[in-house]
Motif scaffolding. Structure first.
Motif, PDB file in Angstrom:
ATOM      1  N   PHE A  15      33.459  15.904  45.956  1.00  0.00           N
ATOM      2  CA  PHE A  15      35.010  16.041  45.912  1.00  0.00           C
ATOM      3  C   PHE A  15      35.572  14.746  45.678  1.00  0.00           C
ATOM      4  N   VAL A  59      31.573  22.164  52.294  1.00  0.00           N
ATOM      5  CA  VAL A  59      32.185  20.983  51.331  1.00  0.00           C
ATOM      6  C   VAL A  59      31.312  21.139  50.213  1.00  0.00           C
ATOM      7  N   SER A  60      31.865  20.119  49.269  1.00  0.00           N
ATOM      8  CA  SER A  60      31.411  19.980  47.797  1.00  0.00           C
ATOM      9  C   SER A  60      29.989  19.789  47.731  1.00  0.00           C
ATOM     10  N   TYR A  99      33.904  26.762  47.904  1.00  0.00           N
ATOM     11  CA  TYR A  99      34.157  26.907  46.468  1.00  0.00           C
ATOM     12  C   TYR A  99      33.266  27.917  45.832  1.00  0.00           C
ATOM     13  N   ASP A 132      46.709  20.285  51.943  1.00  0.00           N
ATOM     14  CA  ASP A 132      45.678  19.172  52.517  1.00  0.00           C
ATOM     15  C   ASP A 132      46.827  18.069  52.792  1.00  0.00           C
ATOM     16  N   LYS A 147      33.782  20.526  59.790  1.00  0.00           N
ATOM     17  CA  LYS A 147      33.676  19.990  58.403  1.00  0.00           C
ATOM     18  C   LYS A 147      32.602  18.801  58.425  1.00  0.00           C
ATOM     19  N   TYR A 158      30.672  14.567  51.062  1.00  0.00           N
ATOM     20  CA  TYR A 158      31.884  14.699  50.436  1.00  0.00           C
ATOM     21  C   TYR A 158      31.824  14.131  49.003  1.00  0.00           C
TER      22      TYR A 158
END
Ligand SMILES: NCC(=O)CCC(=O)O
Length: 332
Positions: free
Chosen positions: A212, A282-283, A321, A126, A257, A209
């Motif tokens: 995250f 995403v999270s 994930y 990242d 994203k 997000y």
């Protein structure tokens, strides 16, 4: 787009090909394999920082040894790539963000540890200043403004340190203007011409997000929001322009994203550019699905269903994930 011809009923009965599992498999339009997955992991540098992340049930922060074990597991499961996110010491975050390009930061140590353990596994990184920035932003902040060009210079240093540590794929997630061209030029000059860039090209300013930020210890740190650099969720045309720009500057692959709320963008990107296209589930998407599954409100089948939606929308792969859980299920 083909124009389907459907014989009138009863000659045309679309249920004929749904009758058995074998027939359904024969006419499945997309598939999902472990090779379509990139597994994001959190690696902590804090003693005792490893362990469960409450808003992402089933996901743990890992030590370096844990990252090595994850790499071995990815290899066993046929997952081609791991993406490293650092959980850095909050006491060492500052406005200079100098740790972002320290060869010994936790992200770079994790790259080396994984490459030693599993040289054939692709390691993705990242690139953004937020893990090391006291105010939680992806770029330098002066008088409440996020500086673009100064940030890009820092991102170049960060990228070179990651390439030096052995990263295969760099993931600039910062959304500064001009960073892909700057990174590509610097990589060429430094002899890292084969390091790939998977640009977070269409990254939206999203509420998804949240978990995250818990995972990396950034919750509550962010001063303001990221709306001056991430894309307005209302804007499809702007997202397409960002992707076009990043490809023109030398990105090898592009990402949309978050994922599920932006499947229209995935399809448009794939259709328009034909480049390797990825989505990041995403999270917040993970938390919604896993939370509902754990509460008995949804069945676990929704996980594969959600990942198939990305494949249907034209994505070559998905950062998720769920990657190890799904790869295990697919292996039977
Ligand atoms: N730069 C990486 C992220 O922002 C990840 C977001 C998430 O999983 O919510």
């Amino acid at each position: 787009m083909a124009s389907p011809i459907i014989a009138p009923f009863p000659a045309g009965r679309l249920r004929r090909l749904r009758r058995t599992s074998a027939l359904r498999d024969m006419v499945s339009e997309v598939n999902l394999t472990a090779a379509n997955l990139i597994w994001p992991i959190f690696v902590t540098e804090i003693a005792g920082g490893e362990g469960p992340i409450p808003s992402m049930p089933g996901v743990d922060r890992l030590t370096l040894d844990g990252a090595r074990r994850a790499a071995e597991r990815a290899m066993e499961l046929g997952i081609p790539a791991i993406c490293i996110f650092p959980h850095s010491d909050p006491d060492l975050k500052d406005e200079s963000c100098e740790r972002a390009w320290d060869p010994e930061n936790i992200g770079n140590r994790a790259i080396r540890a994984i490459k030693e353990t599993a040289p054939d596994l692709a390691v993705m990184t990242d690139i953004a200043l937020d893990p090391y920035n006291i105010n939680g932003h992806d770029g330098f902040v002066v008088d409440g403004k996020i500086l673009n060009d100064e940030t890009v210079e820092a991102l170049v240093k960060m990228a070179l340190a990651q390439a030096e540590a052995g990263a295969d794929i760099l993931g600039p997630s910062d959304m500064m203007d001009g960073r892909i061209g700057a990174l590509r030029g610097a990589l060429e000059q430094a002899g890292h011409k084969d390091v790939a860039i998977l640009s977070y090209a269409a990254k939206f300013a999203s509420g998804f997000y949240g978990p995250f930020r818990d995972a990396v210890g950034a919750s509550g740190r962010l001063v303001g929001d990221k709306k001056t650099y991430q894309i307005n969720p209302a804007n499809r045309g702007e997202a397409i322009r960002c992707v076009a720009r990043d490809l023109a500057e030398g990105a090898d692959m592009v990402m949309v994203k978050p994922g599920m709320p932006y499947l229209d963008i995935c399809r448009a990107v794939k259709d328009q550019f034909g480049a390797p296209t990825f989505a990041y589930q995403v999270s917040g998407e993970y938390a919604m699905l896993e939370g509902a599954i754990r509460n008995g409100w949804l069945s676990r089948d929704v996980v594969i269903e959600s990942l198939l939606s990305f494949r249907r929308a034209g994505c070559d792969g998905v950062l998720s994930y769920f990657a190890p859980q799904v790869a295990e299920a697919l292996a039977g």
